[in-house]
Design an enzyme around this catalytic site. Structure first.
Site, short mmCIF file in Angstrom:
data_model
loop_
_atom_site.label_atom_id
_atom_site.label_comp_id
_atom_site.label_asym_id
_atom_site.label_seq_id
_atom_site.Cartn_x
_atom_site.Cartn_y
_atom_site.Cartn_z
N GLY A 198 -19.12 7.07 -1.24
CA GLY A 198 -18.19 7.35 -2.33
C GLY A 198 -18.21 6.23 -3.33
N ASN A 199 -17.05 5.93 -3.92
CA ASN A 199 -16.99 4.90 -4.95
C ASN A 199 -17.46 3.54 -4.44
OD1 ASN A 199 -16.05 6.46 -7.10
ND2 ASN A 199 -13.93 6.26 -6.44
N VAL A 200 -16.99 3.15 -3.25
CA VAL A 200 -17.39 1.85 -2.70
C VAL A 200 -18.81 1.89 -2.17
CG1 VAL A 200 -16.93 0.14 -0.89
CG2 VAL A 200 -15.03 1.16 -2.17
N GLY A 201 -19.12 2.90 -1.36
CA GLY A 201 -20.43 2.97 -0.72
C GLY A 201 -21.58 3.09 -1.69
N GLY A 229 -20.09 6.76 4.30
CA GLY A 229 -19.08 7.00 3.28
C GLY A 229 -19.64 6.69 1.90
N LYS A 279 0.85 -1.18 0.00
CA LYS A 279 0.00 0.00 0.00
C LYS A 279 0.89 1.23 0.00
CE LYS A 279 -4.56 0.78 0.35
NZ LYS A 279 -5.64 -0.01 -0.26
#
Length: 367
Positions: A178-181, A176, A78
């Site tokens: 965003g892209n994932v949520g 959250g 990471k």
């Protein structure tokens, strides 16, 4: 001489911690290559001004476990750029950061919080390797297609029986959006679940009768805020913790569920969409409360599985098929093991992951 090695070293890693600094453009970065016994590490580049070395290590270690459980030939790594992703010199910072990691062949960067397929295009242009690329560059844009969110929905399909719920009609709260949520809410909605609350850095939108997910995604894309959604009520940023639901999805930063707020959660299933969103003590509180908490390196593995398929020249169709197969299999194995041994799912998953990493390490030359 004082020992300056980090306290989180153990028999699994990390292999390298590298700090990147370029004062001319203001670049400060961290790269952690944790364990690459199974193959080169895949892990995202996170971009945020307050990232720490320990956070990057914990994220890299989560990738080590995640890739081992997913059964893909990659280890954990990471990295982070310490900057606001909205900075006007983002491209300069990313390109300089990429050049600094060019010789680190054990690390294949991908998108993470604050980065996307455009960012990965800059990285590939500099060093010739990255995943999560746009289609025009021959990649599979995992954020655009919602690979991680799709995996979370598959995880929910399996976990529902262990949590004693049914997806059809299940209320969902996403922390959250965003892209994932957002993609998780969309894929869960396709399976009959109902989004009743979503939050971002601006606040929380809540409607117990249900939120139109497609409309909320459009509003978020246009305004950058969920609170501009026309419907429901606007609540403070951390109001999500007290909203009743069957499924709670933390999909933002690490450690958002801790020992202080874990007892307040009113759900039966936690799908960990973010990396390390639940502290160790909070995991125990959730488990003792009868809440099934599926660990991040099981539930949100869809993104890295997609990245691994892309890295080997696979198609989007192959990526979705592989995500479904591996996430479904791993979720059931972990939850059945946890149930039969009266363990927390995190304990069961970690035992499996450690076993697989240790086996991969046994093939490596010791000197």
């Amino acid at each position: 001489m004082e020992n300056s090695f980090p306290p989180f070293m153990d028999e699994y890693g990390p292999e390298k911690i590298v700090y990147i600094y370029e004062p001319r453009c203001g670049l400060k970065g961290i790269i952690v290559i944790d364990n690459i016994a199974a193959g080169p590490g895949i892990g995202g580049i996170r971009m945020a001004p307050d990232v720490t070395t320990e956070e990057v290590f914990r994220l890299a270690r989560a990738m080590t476990w995640k890739n081992a459980l997913a059964g893909i030939p990659h280890g954990g790594a990471k990295s982070a750029i310490l900057a606001d992703p909205s900075t006007p010199n983002k491209e300069t910072l990313v390109r300089q950061f990429a050049r600094a990691m060019e010789s680190m062949r054990g690390y294949i960067p991908g998108p993470d919080m604050g980065t996307d397929e455009v960012t990965m295009g800059w990285v590939r242009d500099e060093i010739g390797r990255s995943v999560g690329l746009s289609k025009v560059l021959g990649g599979i844009p995992l954020d655009q297609i919602g690979a991680t969110g799709y995996g979370l929905a598959i995880c929910a399909e399996v976990a529902q029986e262990f949590a004693g719920i049914k997806l059809a009609g299940a209320r969902v709260v996403v922390q959250g959006f965003g892209n994932v949520g957002s993609h998780t809410a969309r894929y869960l909605g396709e399976r009959g679940a109902v989004l009743v609350a979503a939050s971002d850095l601006d606040g929380t939108i809540h409607d117990p009768d249900g939120i139109d997910v497609d409309k909320l995604i459009q509003v978020k894309q246009e305004t950058g805020r969920v609170t501009t959604y026309d419907g429901g009520e606007t609540l403070p940023i951390n109001a999500w913790v007290d909203i009743p639901c069957e499924i709670f999805v933390p999909a933002a930063r690490p450690d958002v569920i801790d020992e202080a707020n874990a007892p307040r959660l009113k759900c039966q299933l936690v799908l960990q969409g973010a990396n390390i969103p639940v502290t160790a003590r909070a995991e125990r509180i959730l488990h003792d409360s009868g809440i099934v908490s599926v660990p991040d390196f099981v539930a949100n593995a869809g993104g890295v599985i997609c990245a691994a398929v892309e890295y080997r020249g696979g198609t989007q169709k192959q990526a979705f098929e592989t995500i479904e197969e591996k996430v479904r299999e791993n979720t059931r194995e972990v939850l059945e093991l946890a149930r039969s041994h009266s363990q927390m799912p995190t304990e069961a998953a970690l035992a499996l992951a450690k076993q697989r990493v240790a086996e991969a390490m046994a093939y490596r030359r010791s000197r």
